[in-house]
Design a protein around this motif. Structure first.
Motif, PDB file in Angstrom:
ATOM      1  N   LEU A   1      19.763  -0.264  -4.079  1.00 32.80           N
ATOM      2  CA  LEU A   1      18.788   0.711  -3.593  1.00 32.80           C
ATOM      3  C   LEU A   1      17.847   1.082  -4.731  1.00 32.80           C
ATOM      4  N   ARG A   2      16.577   1.233  -4.401  1.00 32.34           N
ATOM      5  CA  ARG A   2      15.595   1.708  -5.367  1.00 32.34           C
ATOM      6  C   ARG A   2      15.675   3.234  -5.425  1.00 32.34           C
ATOM      7  N   ASP A   3      15.113   3.823  -6.461  1.00 29.83           N
ATOM      8  CA  ASP A   3      15.112   5.287  -6.575  1.00 29.83           C
ATOM      9  C   ASP A   3      14.405   5.919  -5.381  1.00 29.83           C
ATOM     10  N   CYS A   4      13.322   5.292  -4.894  1.00 30.52           N
ATOM     11  CA  CYS A   4      12.570   5.846  -3.767  1.00 30.52           C
ATOM     12  C   CYS A   4      13.347   5.767  -2.455  1.00 30.52           C
ATOM     13  N   ASP A   5      14.400   4.945  -2.402  1.00 29.76           N
ATOM     14  CA  ASP A   5      15.217   4.808  -1.193  1.00 29.76           C
ATOM     15  C   ASP A   5      16.270   5.910  -1.082  1.00 29.76           C
ATOM     16  N   ARG A   6      16.640   6.525  -2.209  1.00 29.19           N
ATOM     17  CA  ARG A   6      17.774   7.448  -2.251  1.00 29.19           C
ATOM     18  C   ARG A   6      17.669   8.640  -1.305  1.00 29.19           C
TER      19      ARG A   6
ATOM     20  N   ARG B   1      15.582   1.526   2.860  1.00 34.61           N
ATOM     21  CA  ARG B   1      14.494   0.777   2.219  1.00 34.61           C
ATOM     22  C   ARG B   1      13.271   0.725   3.112  1.00 34.61           C
ATOM     23  N   ALA B   2      13.492   0.505   4.394  1.00 32.51           N
ATOM     24  CA  ALA B   2      12.367   0.440   5.340  1.00 32.51           C
ATOM     25  C   ALA B   2      11.655   1.795   5.430  1.00 32.51           C
ATOM     26  N   GLN B   3      12.412   2.885   5.447  1.00 32.08           N
ATOM     27  CA  GLN B   3      11.782   4.203   5.519  1.00 32.08           C
ATOM     28  C   GLN B   3      10.968   4.502   4.257  1.00 32.08           C
ATOM     29  N   ALA B   4      11.472   4.121   3.095  1.00 32.28           N
ATOM     30  CA  ALA B   4      10.715   4.313   1.852  1.00 32.28           C
ATOM     31  C   ALA B   4       9.435   3.468   1.876  1.00 32.28           C
ATOM     32  N   ASP B   5       9.536   2.248   2.391  1.00 30.51           N
ATOM     33  CA  ASP B   5       8.356   1.386   2.496  1.00 30.51           C
ATOM     34  C   ASP B   5       7.336   1.956   3.476  1.00 30.51           C
ATOM     35  N   ILE B   6       7.808   2.567   4.541  1.00 29.74           N
ATOM     36  CA  ILE B   6       6.906   3.207   5.510  1.00 29.74           C
ATOM     37  C   ILE B   6       6.108   4.309   4.819  1.00 29.74           C
ATOM     38  N   GLU B   7       6.760   5.117   4.021  1.00 30.83           N
ATOM     39  CA  GLU B   7       6.060   6.194   3.321  1.00 30.83           C
ATOM     40  C   GLU B   7       5.004   5.634   2.368  1.00 30.83           C
ATOM     41  N   ARG B   8       5.360   4.576   1.628  1.00 25.49           N
ATOM     42  CA  ARG B   8       4.416   3.964   0.697  1.00 25.49           C
ATOM     43  C   ARG B   8       3.227   3.371   1.440  1.00 25.49           C
ATOM     44  N   LEU B   9       3.511   2.637   2.511  1.00 23.78           N
ATOM     45  CA  LEU B   9       2.428   2.031   3.301  1.00 23.78           C
ATOM     46  C   LEU B   9       1.530   3.087   3.932  1.00 23.78           C
TER      47      LEU B   9
ATOM     48  N   SER C   1       0.875   6.035   2.812  1.00 24.02           N
ATOM     49  CA  SER C   1       0.015   6.575   1.752  1.00 24.02           C
ATOM     50  C   SER C   1      -1.145   5.631   1.467  1.00 24.02           C
ATOM     51  N   ASP C   2      -0.861   4.320   1.411  1.00 22.04           N
ATOM     52  CA  ASP C   2      -1.920   3.329   1.188  1.00 22.04           C
ATOM     53  C   ASP C   2      -2.944   3.366   2.319  1.00 22.04           C
ATOM     54  N   ILE C   3      -2.462   3.433   3.552  1.00 22.25           N
ATOM     55  CA  ILE C   3      -3.359   3.448   4.709  1.00 22.25           C
ATOM     56  C   ILE C   3      -4.202   4.711   4.720  1.00 22.25           C
ATOM     57  N   ASP C   4      -3.607   5.838   4.341  1.00 19.12           N
ATOM     58  CA  ASP C   4      -4.364   7.092   4.273  1.00 19.12           C
ATOM     59  C   ASP C   4      -5.505   6.983   3.266  1.00 19.12           C
ATOM     60  N   LEU C   5      -5.280   6.292   2.162  1.00 18.15           N
ATOM     61  CA  LEU C   5      -6.312   6.133   1.135  1.00 18.15           C
ATOM     62  C   LEU C   5      -7.352   5.070   1.514  1.00 18.15           C
ATOM     63  N   GLU C   6      -6.880   3.928   2.028  1.00 18.56           N
ATOM     64  CA  GLU C   6      -7.752   2.770   2.263  1.00 18.56           C
ATOM     65  C   GLU C   6      -8.356   2.733   3.658  1.00 18.56           C
ATOM     66  N   GLY C   7      -7.748   3.419   4.608  1.00 18.71           N
ATOM     67  CA  GLY C   7      -8.196   3.349   5.995  1.00 18.71           C
ATOM     68  C   GLY C   7      -7.431   2.299   6.770  1.00 18.71           C
TER      69      GLY C   7
ATOM     70  N   ALA D   1     -11.584  -5.462  10.730  1.00 17.93           N
ATOM     71  CA  ALA D   1     -10.321  -5.934  11.315  1.00 17.93           C
ATOM     72  C   ALA D   1      -9.229  -4.943  10.937  1.00 17.93           C
ATOM     73  N   LEU D   2      -8.212  -4.902  11.758  1.00 20.86           N
ATOM     74  CA  LEU D   2      -7.067  -4.030  11.487  1.00 20.86           C
ATOM     75  C   LEU D   2      -6.384  -4.486  10.197  1.00 20.86           C
ATOM     76  N   SER D   3      -6.095  -3.548   9.341  1.00 15.19           N
ATOM     77  CA  SER D   3      -5.456  -3.860   8.062  1.00 15.19           C
ATOM     78  C   SER D   3      -4.073  -4.465   8.291  1.00 15.19           C
ATOM     79  N   PRO D   4      -3.708  -5.465   7.506  1.00 17.74           N
ATOM     80  CA  PRO D   4      -2.350  -6.016   7.612  1.00 17.74           C
ATOM     81  C   PRO D   4      -1.283  -4.950   7.327  1.00 17.74           C
ATOM     82  N   LYS D   5      -1.630  -3.933   6.554  1.00 18.92           N
ATOM     83  CA  LYS D   5      -0.672  -2.870   6.253  1.00 18.92           C
ATOM     84  C   LYS D   5      -0.324  -2.073   7.503  1.00 18.92           C
ATOM     85  N   VAL D   6      -1.276  -1.945   8.424  1.00 17.90           N
ATOM     86  CA  VAL D   6      -1.011  -1.228   9.672  1.00 17.90           C
ATOM     87  C   VAL D   6      -0.002  -2.015  10.508  1.00 17.90           C
ATOM     88  N   LYS D   7      -0.173  -3.332  10.536  1.00 17.85           N
ATOM     89  CA  LYS D   7       0.764  -4.173  11.292  1.00 17.85           C
ATOM     90  C   LYS D   7       2.162  -4.131  10.666  1.00 17.85           C
ATOM     91  N   LEU D   8       2.215  -4.146   9.340  1.00 17.30           N
ATOM     92  CA  LEU D   8       3.503  -4.069   8.647  1.00 17.30           C
ATOM     93  C   LEU D   8       4.161  -2.712   8.876  1.00 17.30           C
TER      94      LEU D   8
END
Length: 159
Positions: free
Chosen positions: A36-41, A69-77, A79-85, A96-103
């Motif tokens: 587990l990563r620290d962000c997963d804890r 791990r998936a929940q931590a990745d959701i939070e990171r993604l 945040s990226d989507i909030d910044l990038e659109g 086009a829809l960002s690949p991050k939205v699909k992920l």
């Protein structure tokens, strides 16, 4: 014939002692073979505390780690989507829809499936929705009752 050990009653003194001991131990650690990563804890802790400590098996814990791990990745993604659109501009200038939205959608579905599989979803941990509706009605009534009573102390915001 399958013989499984009897589970102790949840309203017994022995169950109360076991619950107190489990609470004192804190969240379960992940199995040795799981990283587990620290962000997963924080997600891991919430997941493993959603069920009784003695009901977790090693395969369940491995799945719980995947969910964390998936929940931590959701939070990171997110945040990226909030910044990038939600949309990106392609080479030809069209949006086009960002690949991050699909992920993000894929990971959200994975978390929901794992929550159902591990029995850590709302119905498993809180109860049926009709019970939740009753609790909400009670809470609303209590709020309404307390709004009229100046003798009951409560937190107030400072303007």
């Amino acid at each position: 014939m399958k013989v499984t050990p009897r589970r102790r009653r949840s309203d017994s003194a022995a169950a109360a002692v076991a619950a107190s001991q489990a609470a004192a131990l804190g969240p379960l650690p992940p199995p040795e073979h799981v990283t587990l990563r620290d962000c997963d804890r924080p997600f891991w802790n919430a997941i493993v505390q959603a069920r009784a400590r003695d009901t977790w098996t090693d395969p369940d814990l491995a799945s719980a780690a995947a969910m964390a791990r998936a929940q931590a990745d959701i939070e990171r993604l997110q945040s990226d989507i909030d910044l990038e659109g939600e949309f990106v501009t392609l080479g030809n200038g069209s949006p086009a829809l960002s690949p991050k939205v699909k992920l993000l959608e894929l990971l959200t579905r994975r978390v929901m499936a794992l929550a159902r599989m591990l029995h850590v979803h709302a119905e498993a941990t809180i109860g049926e929705s009709r019970d939740g509706a009753k609790a909400l009605a009670n809470e609303r009534q209590a709020r309404a009752d307390h709004d009229d009573d100046d003798l009951i102390p409560r937190l107030r915001s400072v303007a």
